[in-house]
Design a protein around this motif. Structure first.
Motif, PDB file in Angstrom:
ATOM      1  N   ALA A  79       0.827  -1.207   0.000  1.00  0.00           N
ATOM      2  CA  ALA A  79       0.000   0.000   0.000  1.00  0.00           C
ATOM      3  C   ALA A  79       0.862   1.258   0.000  1.00  0.00           C
ATOM      4  CB  ALA A  79      -0.949  -0.001   1.193  1.00  0.00           C
ATOM      5  N   GLU A 121      -1.213   4.164  -1.740  1.00  0.00           N
ATOM      6  CA  GLU A 121      -2.516   4.063  -1.082  1.00  0.00           C
ATOM      7  C   GLU A 121      -2.370   4.466   0.389  1.00  0.00           C
ATOM      8  OE1 GLU A 121      -3.479   0.000  -1.803  1.00  0.00           O
ATOM      9  OE2 GLU A 121      -3.828   0.329  -3.948  1.00  0.00           O
ATOM     10  N   TYR A 131      -7.302   7.748   7.712  1.00  0.00           N
ATOM     11  CA  TYR A 131      -8.349   7.252   6.817  1.00  0.00           C
ATOM     12  C   TYR A 131      -9.415   8.315   6.546  1.00  0.00           C
ATOM     13  CZ  TYR A 131      -6.337   2.621   7.393  1.00  0.00           C
ATOM     14  OH  TYR A 131      -5.462   1.537   7.398  1.00  0.00           O
ATOM     15  N   ASN A 159      -8.434   3.486   1.711  1.00  0.00           N
ATOM     16  CA  ASN A 159      -8.992   2.162   1.970  1.00  0.00           C
ATOM     17  C   ASN A 159     -10.476   2.371   2.195  1.00  0.00           C
ATOM     18  OD1 ASN A 159     -10.033  -0.002   3.869  1.00  0.00           O
ATOM     19  ND2 ASN A 159      -8.018  -0.866   3.383  1.00  0.00           N
TER      20      ASN A 159
END
Length: 204
Positions: A57, A62, A154, A166
């Protein structure tokens, strides 16, 4: 081409590839300063599949973190698998007591309500140390300040330097205030854990 998750890792080979990791993850109490001051996560005892997933990731941006992106970019899929195999076994003692199936420390009513709202056990397990898929992290006993920073990340969108992409975790984290995320992180950090920092020699 097979994915990094399908490559078999070699812990012995990994031992010779972790020089760039031990300067942070091999020092007890070591603190990072980006994106804010927090302890670096404990990765010894974490599952190999999760470590590969996290490194992948970072390499795919990401997970946005300049230092970790640079490290992940320098690793081949085999390197990732070997490093992950090494850390998953690092410091693990044969015959050590198993983590209780349920947390031995009960959350406060408020924290219990927040954990239920986030449905955290559905992925991370009843004791937060036995995820339903080894690609998910063990979070029981992880440093509270790291968990807080990770959960907040996040919620970040459109920032080139920080944030994590995510869909599942974004959906979980965004409804919570930062104060609520901190309450959950603080509780999770107190639980029995398989995670640890294993001090490493800087020269090999």
């Amino acid at each position: 081409m097979s994915s990094a998750q399908e490559i078999k890792g070699d812990a012995k080979a990994g031992e010779s590839k972790v020089a760039m990791c031990i300067g942070c993850h091999g020092i007890k109490g070591y603190q990072a300063t980006f994106p804010e001051v927090h302890k670096v996560p404990m990765i010894s005892g974490q599952s190999a599949k999760y470590i590969v997933s996290a490194l992948s990731a970072y390499r795919a941006a990401e997970r946005k973190h300049p230092s970790m992106r640079g490290i992940a970019d320098s690793l081949t899929d085999q390197d990732m698998a070997d490093v992950a195999a090494y850390y998953s076994a690092n410091g693990v003692l044969e015959g050590a007591p198993a983590i209780p199936a349920k947390p031995s420390r009960e959350p406060s009513a408020k924290v219990a309500e927040l954990l239920t709202k986030g449905n955290c056990i559905s992925c991370h397990g009843d004791n937060f140390s036995k995820p339903i898929d080894p690609a998910y992290p063990k979070i029981a006993g992880q440093h509270a300040d790291y968990l807080f920073v990770a959960l907040k990340s996040y919620k970040v969108a459109g920032n080139a330097q920080i944030g994590r992409s995510n869909g599942v975790m974004a959906g979980v984290a965004k409804p919570f205030s930062n104060a609520e995320l901190k309450l959950m992180a603080n509780y999770l950090s107190t639980l029995d854990t398989e995670l640890k920092v294993v001090p490493e020699k800087p020269f090999r």
